[in-house]
Structure formats: structure tokens, C-alpha cells
Design a protein around this motif. Sequence first.
Motif, PDB file in Angstrom:
ATOM      1  N   ARG A 162       0.944  -1.529  -0.378  1.00 41.30           N
ATOM      2  CA  ARG A 162       0.651   0.291   0.331  1.00 41.30           C
ATOM      3  C   ARG A 162       0.539   1.437   0.157  1.00 41.30           C
ATOM      4  O   ARG A 162       0.406   2.623  -0.888  1.00 41.30           O
ATOM      5  N   ASN A 163       1.457   1.044   0.723  1.00 33.21           N
ATOM      6  CA  ASN A 163       2.871   2.210   0.369  1.00 33.21           C
ATOM      7  C   ASN A 163       3.102   2.503  -0.581  1.00 33.21           C
ATOM      8  O   ASN A 163       3.488   2.094  -1.643  1.00 33.21           O
ATOM      9  N   PRO A 164       3.922   4.155  -0.392  1.00 32.04           N
ATOM     10  CA  PRO A 164       4.342   4.912  -2.268  1.00 32.04           C
ATOM     11  C   PRO A 164       5.725   3.980  -2.230  1.00 32.04           C
ATOM     12  O   PRO A 164       6.219   3.659  -3.485  1.00 32.04           O
ATOM     13  N   ARG A 194       6.585   1.351  -1.263  1.00 38.02           N
ATOM     14  CA  ARG A 194       6.666  -0.292  -2.079  1.00 38.02           C
ATOM     15  C   ARG A 194       7.754  -1.018  -1.335  1.00 38.02           C
ATOM     16  O   ARG A 194       7.659  -2.149  -1.760  1.00 38.02           O
ATOM     17  N   GLY A 233       6.192   7.370   2.620  1.00 38.05           N
ATOM     18  CA  GLY A 233       4.633   7.342   2.307  1.00 38.05           C
ATOM     19  C   GLY A 233       3.556   7.397   2.457  1.00 38.05           C
ATOM     20  O   GLY A 233       2.674   6.805   2.261  1.00 38.05           O
ATOM     21  N   GLU A 234       2.889   6.286   3.799  1.00 37.87           N
ATOM     22  CA  GLU A 234       2.228   5.928   4.320  1.00 37.87           C
ATOM     23  C   GLU A 234       1.192   6.675   4.678  1.00 37.87           C
ATOM     24  O   GLU A 234      -0.097   6.160   4.734  1.00 37.87           O
ATOM     25  N   LEU A 239      -0.111   8.734   3.062  1.00 33.08           N
ATOM     26  CA  LEU A 239      -0.411   9.602   1.845  1.00 33.08           C
ATOM     27  C   LEU A 239      -1.921   8.050   1.644  1.00 33.08           C
ATOM     28  O   LEU A 239      -2.742   8.527   1.083  1.00 33.08           O
ATOM     29  N   THR A 240      -1.570   7.036   2.212  1.00 35.40           N
ATOM     30  CA  THR A 240      -2.655   5.769   2.258  1.00 35.40           C
ATOM     31  C   THR A 240      -3.975   5.634   2.454  1.00 35.40           C
ATOM     32  O   THR A 240      -3.852   6.417   3.657  1.00 35.40           O
TER      33      THR A 240
END
Length: 239
Positions: A200-202, A204, A235-236, A238-239
Motif C-alpha cells: 500500500r505505501n508509495p 513499495r 509515504g504511508e 498518503l494511503t
Amino acid sequence: MNGALKDQTVLVIGRGSGLARASALAALDAGARVVAAGRDRETLAAAYAGEPGVSAETVDLTDEASIAALGDRLGAVDHVVSTASARARGRVADLDRDAIRLSFDTKVIGPLMLAKHLAPRMNKGGSFVLFSGVAAAKIAVGTLGVAITNAAADTLARSLALELAPIRVNAISPGVIDTGAWDALGEQGKADYFTDIRGRNPARRIGTPQDIAEGVLFAMTSTFLTGQTLHIDGGEPLT
């Protein structure tokens, strides 16, 4: 050794593993003299036995007298990194008052007392690096205690940056990092959780202690950075 911290003294508070160890070794590699401090000096000394540039000290962040005594023993320091935490997890109905108190005492009040007793001893160009966490930026049921503690740590960093200037104060906010913190989930539970986060995080991927150590080193050596929280979280939020 890149020499960015040559001949400087860096105090790293936390255990002899995970984020604290990675931060200590990064400072050592940058030329610093490192003092690793925690409640169990003997365990820390054993953990760093193969690192001659690291000495061990005792400190209890829930005890102001212990912090003051550490300052007396150390004398002048250049940078202080506090990675210590005590997580209070669970839904509101299950939260324990003492666990919440310990969480704040370890991650907010303790670092505040570190600033009180060590800032007057800090050499010119010095800094504090505190630890926050992604729970403050990404609210989720079951992490309320962690979230409010981390948010308070963020505010503490900004407040201290203003009051202690020109001493710099910043915070590091890690996302999900592959340390022993997740071992309680069990081997399969940890693997499943990491797979979910990684998908899920950008970025990856799951973060590493080295990712965080690089951020700590940046915070210590970037002389125009203060009052900031560095979100090293893939980026967690952001999800």
C-alpha cells in the motif's frame, strides 16, 4: 567514515538494537564519539562491545534526577538523540492510564528534561533529535495512545527549537520499520503485516533502521534545519 561529526560527542538514548543502534553506528561512522545510554548500562556495554568508539551510560528518562546525573557525568555534548519509547496501544476502552503516562513520560517529558539539563552543556552548533512516529500523521483505531504521544513529541521539537535557539531541535517520524518491534506478531503475522504495508505505501517496501539512521545523521549535520519533523515513512500517511 565521512567525518561530518569528527571529534563531536553524540549521546544516543535507547536500546543497543534497532533504531538506536543504527543511529549510534551512523554517528560513529561519521567520526563522532558515541555515548549509548539506557536503563541497563551492562546490556548496552555488551551490545557495543565490538565498537571501541562507543561507551555506555545509565539513564532513566522517567527520572529527572537520573537525567541530571547523566549530564553531570558527561559534561559537554554536541548532539543528543532520544529514540526511547513506551507504546500504549489499544482502543479507548482498553487503554491503561499508567501505560499512557509511561508513554508520555518516556517520549515527551523525558526528552524535555534532557533539554533542560543538557542544553546548557551543549557545544556551539549542537542539536537535539527527538523521535515521533507515523501514528501522529495517520490516525487509526487502536493507536490513539501512540498517536497523541507522537504528536506531542512533534510539538515539543518545534517548541524547543524556538526556545533553545540557536541549538537546533528536530524530530524523526518513522513509518513501519523492520525492527524487533514487530516480532510480537509472530513470524507469519509479521510477514502478513509487512506484505500489506509494502503493497500500500508509495515506496513499495518496508523501512530499514539504516533509512532512519540516515535521517538522524542529516538532522544532526544540516545546520539550517530546525523545528522540523522528518517523515521517513515511505509515504504511508498518503494511503
